[in-house]
Each structure stands twice: as C-alpha cells, then as structure tokens.
Write a protein that holds these residues in place. Structure first.
Motif, PDB file in Angstrom:
ATOM      1  N   LYS A 198     -12.309   4.735  -0.095  1.00  0.00           N
ATOM      2  CA  LYS A 198     -11.856   4.723   1.290  1.00  0.00           C
ATOM      3  C   LYS A 198     -12.115   3.334   1.874  1.00  0.00           C
ATOM      4  CE  LYS A 198     -16.350   6.249   3.017  1.00  0.00           C
ATOM      5  NZ  LYS A 198     -17.104   7.262   3.768  1.00  0.00           N
ATOM      6  N   THR A 215      -2.963   7.072   2.063  1.00  0.00           N
ATOM      7  CA  THR A 215      -3.916   7.087   3.170  1.00  0.00           C
ATOM      8  C   THR A 215      -3.403   6.239   4.327  1.00  0.00           C
ATOM      9  OG1 THR A 215      -5.724   7.356   1.572  1.00  0.00           O
ATOM     10  CG2 THR A 215      -6.321   6.676   3.811  1.00  0.00           C
ATOM     11  N   GLN A 244     -10.941   9.612   0.678  1.00  0.00           N
ATOM     12  CA  GLN A 244      -9.817   9.073   1.437  1.00  0.00           C
ATOM     13  C   GLN A 244      -9.301  10.113   2.427  1.00  0.00           C
ATOM     14  OE1 GLN A 244      -7.222   8.037  -1.815  1.00  0.00           O
ATOM     15  NE2 GLN A 244      -8.130   6.007  -2.097  1.00  0.00           N
TER      16      GLN A 244
END
Length: 348
Positions: free
Chosen positions: A230, A267, A331
């Motif tokens: 992430k 994402t 994510q």
C-alpha cells in the motif's frame, strides 16, 4: 462530530472477510474461463495465445477478452496487455469513471503503448490531451518493473515510434497507419512525491514531417509506491489523484499502469473514482459559514439512503474487468483508510 458512512466504521477483520469474498468470486471466474474457454464470458481469448507470450510482462496477468484494448492496426496483431475499465456504482456514481489499466511497458511493447495512447483519443482534436499515471518505480530490488519508455530531459529530447513493429526472432508484427514522435517539453517534481512530465505526441512520416494533430501528454510518475504494498502515506496519493484528474478532459480515459497493471493500478483507480465522482465524497458547495468566516462542520456528507459498501462495490466492478485489481488486502484496507482520512481532514 464527523458523520462517517457506515462502511467506514468496519473493523479490519470485517474488511479482510470482504476481501476474501472478492477473491473467491475472482477464483470462480478463472475456473469458468479455464474449464470452458470457448463459451465463458470470462475467457482470456487471444491473451493466452503462444504468439502473444512476449507481449505479457507476467505469465499470470492477462486481460479478459471482453474488454481488452485492441490496437488499431491495418495489418497484423492487435493485442496488448491492457483493459478498458469503467466504474459506475448505482446510487453513488455521479459521473462514470473511464480508465485504461495496463501493464508497465517492456522493451518489446513500449512502442505499442504509445500507439494505444494516440489511438484512444480524438484524432481530429488538436486540443486533446493524454493523461498517464504511472504508479511504480522503474526498478525495484535490481529488477525491472517498467521500461523507460518516455523522454525525461533536454528540450530536444524526442523518440520516434515506428509504424511497423516486429519482434526480433518472432513471427509477430503490428503495422499502424503512421509512425509517431514523442517530444519532451518540460518536467517538474511535486513535493518529492511525483514528477509531471509534459510531452507532445504527433504522427509523422518517414522524413519526420508531421501528419496530423499533436496531443499533449501529461505523464505522472509516482515512484514512492513499492510492488505488492500500500502507499506509505495518504496525502501524496491524494495529491496525485487530484492533479492528474484535473488535467484529464471529460470523456477521455485516464491511462493507469504500475508493473502488472493490477494491484497499485486498481487501488489508484478505486481512489480516483471514489474521491471525484461519487455522492459520498461530493464537496458541499453551500456549506454554512460561521460569523468568523470559518466553515461549520464538514463539507462531506454521506448519503444516508445508501445502504451498501461503496468501496466494496467499486472493487467488485474493477475485479470483473481485470484480474487482481486491488491485489492485496493491505491495498484494499488502505482505500478505507484514505476515505476515512478525507472525512476527518476534508478539503475546504
């Protein structure tokens, strides 16, 4: 007191369960495509043909046939590893999101990438622009994640893209109507997070004479996001979303890629659509002001009549259009974290 949508009050465990459900649905689609490739709506079609193996950066990431981007060739192979992605959540979407999610170009596919960029925008509009968002470093741990496909410096720096692309040693060719030239104009680093490079993309003949309208290319290079992870912070990725979205012309797709074109790309797309085009994140332009000139409360107000999980619905749509979009549970949870941050620290 900030009023959060119900789906932003879920625990990590609840989010992980939802992510597993999303993954199970994708597993079922893959089984269907594998067991009956001729009749399945989830077939991978030509993407798994042996002739296209070098056009896929990774052997396990291919586009669905139903929404793959087809190169506009007048002779030869029209395949590249890219998917049209549209997002339209009933009860939430104000304006449908339109994107192209694609893998990071390789040394053998970068010229096809530029042809795709030119072809997916109006060929007759000299004021048209192309927005590319790249959310991967070029190299991670000494392994290439994306080929250096764009000119990065020098006022005369330019690259010519041939009209005929043939892989050395392969019986595979794509012939296009025109060659292209991509010219560097300028670049600027923003907050030490991403670099915006402005370029000019134009069709040319063999002598280099320009043959049609040039497109302005806005290339965003966000190099602070590692594979299978992430983002480290919310604010930089939010700034990237805002800046790139502001330069995109209505109706045009935003081209998004990482290395495989799935985890980080998905994402980013989920965040971009959520923040700019949904009811729950619409800024209240008529928010009341206090006598001291300060806004009262938050400019964000959740739609109390919406009973679903907006983020889950967005990711479900993404996964139905390209494999592994929002690939990791971290994510997936980051999108909720970023959404909650926006409610707690809204723009004014």
């Amino acid at each position: 007191m900030v009023s959060l949508p119900k789906y932003l009050k879920q625990s990590d465990r609840e989010l992980e369960n939802k992510f597993r459900f999303i993954q199970h649905q994708e597993d079922a689609r893959i089984r269907d495509a594998t067991m009956d490739p001729s009749n399945s709506k989830w077939t991978f079609g030509v993407s798994i043909d042996d002739s296209n193996r070098y056009r896929n950066r990774y052997v396990n990431i291919m586009p669905y046939e139903k929404n793959r981007v087809k190169l506009n060739v007048y002779n030869g192979n029209d395949y590249m590893n890219a998917s049209y992605v549209k997002v339209n959540v009933s009860g939430q979407t104000m304006k449908p999101g339109f994107y192209i999610a694609t893998q990071g170009p390789t040394e053998r596919t970068w010229d096809q990438f530029w042809q795709m960029c030119y072809q997916n925008y109006s060929e007759n509009d000299s004021n048209d622009s192309v927005v590319i968002v790249m959310v991967t470093p070029l190299v991670e741990y000494n392994r290439e994640k994306c080929y250096q496909y764009w000119p990065r410096g020098g006022s005369s720096d330019s690259i010519r893209i041939a009209e005929k692309v043939q892989d050395p040693g392969e019986d595979d060719v794509s012939e296009f109507e025109h060659a292209l030239k991509i010219e560097y104009a300028n670049s600027r680093r923003y907050d030490d997070c991403y670099t915006l490079t402005t370029m000019r993309l134009v069709p040319v003949d063999e002598s280099g004479e320009e043959l049609g309208p040039a497109k302005t290319v806005h290339h965003f290079y966000f190099d602070q996001w590692r594979d299978m992870s992430k983002p480290e912070e919310v604010i930089p990725i939010m700034k990237l979303c805002q800046h790139s979205h502001s330069l995109n012309k209505a109706g045009n797709p935003i081209i998004v890629h990482c290395s495989a074109g799935v985890g980080r790309s998905g994402t980013f797309i989920a965040l971009d659509h959520m923040l700019h085009d949904t009811e729950d994140f619409k800024i209240d332009a008529e928010q009341k002001m206090s006598s001291g000139g300060q806004m009262v409360g938050s400019p964000l107000h959740p739609d109390k009549g919406y009973d679903h999980d907006l983020i889950e619905q967005i990711v479900l749509q993404l996964r139905a259009q390209r494999l592994k979009m929002v690939q990791m549970s971290d994510q997936y949870k980051f999108i909720y974290h970023a959404a909650k941050y926006m409610y707690q620290h809204p723009p004014h």
